[in-house]
Design a protein around this motif. Structure first.
Motif, PDB file in Angstrom:
ATOM      1  N   VAL A 156       0.835  -1.190   0.000  1.00 20.53           N
ATOM      2  CA  VAL A 156       0.000   0.000   0.000  1.00 20.53           C
ATOM      3  C   VAL A 156       0.876   1.250   0.000  1.00 20.53           C
ATOM      4  O   VAL A 156       2.003   1.245   0.487  1.00 20.53           O
ATOM      5  CB  VAL A 156      -0.942   0.061   1.228  1.00 20.53           C
ATOM      6  CG1 VAL A 156      -1.891  -1.120   1.249  1.00 20.53           C
ATOM      7  CG2 VAL A 156      -0.165   0.131   2.526  1.00 20.53           C
ATOM      8  N   VAL A 157       0.314   2.316  -0.585  1.00 19.41           N
ATOM      9  CA  VAL A 157       0.964   3.621  -0.592  1.00 19.41           C
ATOM     10  C   VAL A 157      -0.046   4.624  -0.054  1.00 19.41           C
ATOM     11  O   VAL A 157      -1.199   4.626  -0.479  1.00 19.41           O
ATOM     12  CB  VAL A 157       1.380   4.029  -2.022  1.00 19.41           C
ATOM     13  CG1 VAL A 157       2.053   5.393  -2.031  1.00 19.41           C
ATOM     14  CG2 VAL A 157       2.275   2.966  -2.641  1.00 19.41           C
ATOM     15  N   VAL A 158       0.370   5.439   0.883  1.00 18.22           N
ATOM     16  CA  VAL A 158      -0.513   6.482   1.396  1.00 18.22           C
ATOM     17  C   VAL A 158      -0.125   7.813   0.741  1.00 18.22           C
ATOM     18  O   VAL A 158       1.008   8.282   0.872  1.00 18.22           O
ATOM     19  CB  VAL A 158      -0.456   6.574   2.937  1.00 18.22           C
ATOM     20  CG1 VAL A 158      -1.278   7.748   3.441  1.00 18.22           C
ATOM     21  CG2 VAL A 158      -0.957   5.271   3.565  1.00 18.22           C
ATOM     22  N   LEU A 159      -1.064   8.374  -0.001  1.00 22.52           N
ATOM     23  CA  LEU A 159      -0.804   9.603  -0.762  1.00 22.52           C
ATOM     24  C   LEU A 159      -0.734  10.816   0.170  1.00 22.52           C
ATOM     25  O   LEU A 159      -1.073  10.735   1.354  1.00 22.52           O
ATOM     26  CB  LEU A 159      -1.912   9.821  -1.794  1.00 22.52           C
ATOM     27  CG  LEU A 159      -2.162   8.681  -2.783  1.00 22.52           C
ATOM     28  CD1 LEU A 159      -3.251   9.083  -3.785  1.00 22.52           C
ATOM     29  CD2 LEU A 159      -0.881   8.295  -3.517  1.00 22.52           C
ATOM     30  N   ALA A 160      -0.334  11.959  -0.388  1.00 18.44           N
ATOM     31  CA  ALA A 160      -0.187  13.188   0.404  1.00 18.44           C
ATOM     32  C   ALA A 160      -1.501  13.569   1.093  1.00 18.44           C
ATOM     33  O   ALA A 160      -1.498  14.091   2.206  1.00 18.44           O
ATOM     34  CB  ALA A 160       0.284  14.326  -0.504  1.00 18.44           C
ATOM     35  N   ASN A 161      -2.624  13.285   0.434  1.00 18.81           N
ATOM     36  CA  ASN A 161      -3.927  13.646   1.030  1.00 18.81           C
ATOM     37  C   ASN A 161      -4.454  12.593   1.999  1.00 18.81           C
ATOM     38  O   ASN A 161      -5.574  12.700   2.494  1.00 18.81           O
ATOM     39  CB  ASN A 161      -4.964  13.896  -0.078  1.00 18.81           C
ATOM     40  CG  ASN A 161      -5.245  12.634  -0.899  1.00 18.81           C
ATOM     41  OD1 ASN A 161      -4.774  11.545  -0.558  1.00 18.81           O
ATOM     42  ND2 ASN A 161      -6.005  12.777  -1.969  1.00 18.81           N
ATOM     43  N   ILE A 228       8.832   6.527 -15.504  1.00 18.09           N
ATOM     44  CA  ILE A 228       8.213   5.684 -14.463  1.00 18.09           C
ATOM     45  C   ILE A 228       7.339   6.545 -13.547  1.00 18.09           C
ATOM     46  O   ILE A 228       6.210   6.157 -13.200  1.00 18.09           O
ATOM     47  CB  ILE A 228       9.301   4.951 -13.642  1.00 18.09           C
ATOM     48  CG1 ILE A 228      10.117   4.021 -14.539  1.00 18.09           C
ATOM     49  CG2 ILE A 228       8.669   4.168 -12.474  1.00 18.09           C
ATOM     50  CD1 ILE A 228       9.332   2.917 -15.209  1.00 18.09           C
ATOM     51  N   LEU A 229       7.854   7.724 -13.167  1.00 17.00           N
ATOM     52  CA  LEU A 229       7.070   8.600 -12.289  1.00 17.00           C
ATOM     53  C   LEU A 229       5.740   8.976 -12.935  1.00 17.00           C
ATOM     54  O   LEU A 229       4.699   9.008 -12.284  1.00 17.00           O
ATOM     55  CB  LEU A 229       7.880   9.868 -11.963  1.00 17.00           C
ATOM     56  CG  LEU A 229       8.957   9.709 -10.885  1.00 17.00           C
ATOM     57  CD1 LEU A 229       9.801  10.981 -10.775  1.00 17.00           C
ATOM     58  CD2 LEU A 229       8.335   9.360  -9.534  1.00 17.00           C
ATOM     59  N   LYS A 230       5.808   9.249 -14.252  1.00 19.97           N
ATOM     60  CA  LYS A 230       4.580   9.630 -14.960  1.00 19.97           C
ATOM     61  C   LYS A 230       3.587   8.471 -14.978  1.00 19.97           C
ATOM     62  O   LYS A 230       2.390   8.650 -14.753  1.00 19.97           O
ATOM     63  CB  LYS A 230       4.914  10.091 -16.383  1.00 19.97           C
ATOM     64  CG  LYS A 230       3.713  10.647 -17.137  1.00 19.97           C
ATOM     65  CD  LYS A 230       4.112  11.330 -18.427  1.00 19.97           C
ATOM     66  CE  LYS A 230       2.913  11.966 -19.149  1.00 19.97           C
ATOM     67  NZ  LYS A 230       1.702  11.167 -19.211  1.00 19.97           N
ATOM     68  N   ILE A 238       0.266   8.323  -7.744  1.00 21.27           N
ATOM     69  CA  ILE A 238       1.413   8.301  -6.818  1.00 21.27           C
ATOM     70  C   ILE A 238       2.517   9.234  -7.313  1.00 21.27           C
ATOM     71  O   ILE A 238       2.939   9.150  -8.476  1.00 21.27           O
ATOM     72  CB  ILE A 238       1.968   6.860  -6.703  1.00 21.27           C
ATOM     73  CG1 ILE A 238       0.936   5.942  -6.045  1.00 21.27           C
ATOM     74  CG2 ILE A 238       3.288   6.835  -5.939  1.00 21.27           C
ATOM     75  CD1 ILE A 238       1.321   4.464  -6.075  1.00 21.27           C
ATOM     76  N   LYS A 239       2.979  10.148  -6.424  1.00 21.09           N
ATOM     77  CA  LYS A 239       4.165  10.956  -6.695  1.00 21.09           C
ATOM     78  C   LYS A 239       5.339  10.381  -5.913  1.00 21.09           C
ATOM     79  O   LYS A 239       5.136   9.598  -4.980  1.00 21.09           O
ATOM     80  CB  LYS A 239       3.930  12.403  -6.262  1.00 21.09           C
ATOM     81  CG  LYS A 239       2.881  13.144  -7.078  1.00 21.09           C
ATOM     82  CD  LYS A 239       2.865  14.595  -6.619  1.00 21.09           C
ATOM     83  CE  LYS A 239       1.732  15.368  -7.275  1.00 21.09           C
ATOM     84  NZ  LYS A 239       1.651  16.738  -6.721  1.00 21.09           N
ATOM     85  N   GLU A 240       6.559  10.837  -6.242  1.00 17.95           N
ATOM     86  CA  GLU A 240       7.732  10.205  -5.626  1.00 17.95           C
ATOM     87  C   GLU A 240       7.707  10.303  -4.102  1.00 17.95           C
ATOM     88  O   GLU A 240       8.052   9.352  -3.401  1.00 17.95           O
ATOM     89  CB  GLU A 240       9.028  10.822  -6.177  1.00 17.95           C
ATOM     90  CG  GLU A 240      10.254  10.015  -5.763  1.00 17.95           C
ATOM     91  CD  GLU A 240      11.542  10.485  -6.431  1.00 17.95           C
ATOM     92  OE1 GLU A 240      11.546  11.564  -7.055  1.00 17.95           O
ATOM     93  OE2 GLU A 240      12.544   9.772  -6.295  1.00 17.95           O
TER      94      GLU A 240
END
Ligand code: MN
Ligand code: MN
Length: 475
Positions: A156-161, A228-230, A238-240
């Protein structure tokens, strides 16, 4: 009677040999052994991390009528089914017994984490026009086993928001996979002279994730990384920086498989310890009205020492017992929690190393567990002079032995390698710390902690039956 026959008879009566379990199953049981294995393989292929295992167990439990404590009626009755979920990474299932919890419960505890490659906080970089992820291995691995192996990304990734994104890539037939590279033999003269633990360094376990440069602006410095980031942004948002707040791991890609012409074995990543997790889950789902409360615990972090608030050393399990006791009595509740723990019995359900015919020299042949001889009962783990382990008492070992013999369940004593050869531990010691009688009981495994661990189907079925009758003996 001739004297040599008398001797043979006496020898048979007095001596002890473990029995090949395959010889002791009926045709009907044999069918069950194989059909049970089919469901188990599905679980292995679906749930490769502690989070995925937690979710699988929770869903299955809900289907079988388990509810959270908050959703249950105030009164706990014999047969009431509850679950306690801990942060989506460890979980306990409970079937209330006829007797109050303070009189002791029966626990089977396994772990649902497995060795893997975790991504570092800042994983993504570009080098020589390849995009790669930096990793740190989790648990005890032989690092050289992980390169040139198709890997899938889970987590899982938790985004900035604050939004949480679940990721699972590399398991579906059309999915791309990832991998760590290795040197070609032609240029590996120096590498091949290294000690095995240094052949692949921890910092070389970098996962290749791309090669396609961002093409719309050729002046950008790291165009493959940008590509890859794009993709990550377009696909998942997801941002870096979001990768800092992530639990992402690379695990061997692909489904569990039958092994052998006769399909008697299962090969898969993560059977340590999801084989005991699955068999205990299946056992508990069959339990209806046990005398003592039946608890099935699935812990996290075992492969790194059980530390952390989802590991077996946390207060989570004690809290579960406290919640149950306090629902049944308000009198002296804190003392009753301790009494409950001290009057209880537990099986530490974890795999054990099986005798490997190709590496028999590390085992004591007379005391090692073997594939196909049933569930392994391990009186003590640890290493050297039994260091770092609890040990089951003769009394408790005897009790479990009687139980298994009475139910005709194949079992074998199994130790963990030759004295002074190495060693290891399980969650047994942490359960014993709480006051319970604990015995290690699990499935023997070959190639433990490798990307492809092997277990025998007949032993898997024996584990399922063991956990089930431990909670609720058959009449
Ligand atoms: Mn284990
Ligand atoms: Mn392990």
């Amino acid at each position: 009677m001739k004297e040599d026959i008398v001797g043979k008879k006496l020898f048979k009566t007095l001596s002890y040999e473990t029995q090949l379990a395959w010889d002791h199953v009926s045709q009907d049981q044999l069918r069950q052994v194989f059909s049970f294995a089919e469901e188990y393989k599905e679980f292995l292929s679906l749930a490769k991390t502690e989070r995925e295992s937690h979710d699988y167990i929770l869903t299955k439990a809900e289907k079988h009528g388990f509810v959270s404590l908050e959703k249950s009626s105030d009164k706990l009755r014999p047969g009431t089914k509850l679950y306690f979920s801990n942060r989506g990474r460890s979980i306990a299932l409970v079937v209330l017994g006829q007797k109050p919890v303070a009189e002791g419960f029966r626990l089977v505890g396994s772990h649902i984490d497995s060795p893997r490659l975790d991504l570092k906080a800042r994983p993504l970089y570009e080098e020589d026009s390849l995009a790669l992820f930096k990793t740190q291995y989790y648990g005890g691995i032989k690092k050289y086993q992980w390169p040139v192996q198709p890997l899938a990304l889970h987590g899982v990734v938790v985004l900035a928001n604050g939004q949480r994104i679940s990721l699972c890539l590399g398991e579906e037939p059309g999915d791309p996979v990832f991998c760590v590279s290795d040197l070609l033999p032609h240029l590996a003269y120096e590498q091949m002279d290294k000690k095995a633990k240094n052949v692949v360094s921890g910092e070389a376990l970098n996962i290749i994730v791309g090669n396609l440069p961002y093409s719309e602006d050729k002046d950008v410095k790291e165009r493959v990384k940008l590509g890859i980031l794009k993709l990550l942004y377009d696909t998942y948002g997801i941002k870096e920086e979001d990768l800092v707040s992530a639990d992402l791991a690379a695990v061997p890609a692909g489904a569990a498989r039958d092994v052998g012409f006769d399909r008697s074995l299962i090969g898969s990543y993560g059977q340590d310890d999801r084989v005991c997790a699955y068999t205990s889950l299946a056992g508990l789902l069959d339990v209806a009205a046990p005398e003592h409360t039946a608890i099935c615990l699935f812990t996290d972090r075992e492969e790194v020492g059980s530390m952390g608030n989802t590991g077996a050393r946390s207060r989570f399990f004690e809290n579960v017992v406290a919640e149950l006791v306090c629902r049944q009595t308000t009198d002296n509740a804190s003392l009753k929690v301790r009494q409950a723990l001290a009057r209880s019995e537990a099986l530490s359900a974890d795999v054990n190393a099986a005798l490997d015919p190709s590496y028999a020299e590390v085992s004591d042949k007379r005391n090692a567990a073997r594939l196909g001889y049933g569930i392994s009962l391990t009186k003590y783990t640890g290493g050297r002079g039994k260091g770092g382990a609890s040990e089951a008492s003769a009394e408790f070992m005897g009790k479990v032995r009687r139980l298994l013999n009475a139910h005709d369940i194949p079992w074998q004593p199994g130790d963990l390698g030759k004295v002074d050869e190495g060693g290891g531990g399980t969650i047994a010691q942490f359960l014993a710390d709480l006051g319970m009688d604990v015995l290690d009981a699990g499935v023997p495994i070959l190639s433990m902690h490798s990307p492809f661990e092997l277990a025998s189907k007949v032993d898997i079925y024996a584990a399922y039956r063991t956990y089930k009758v431990f909670w609720e003996p058959e009449k």
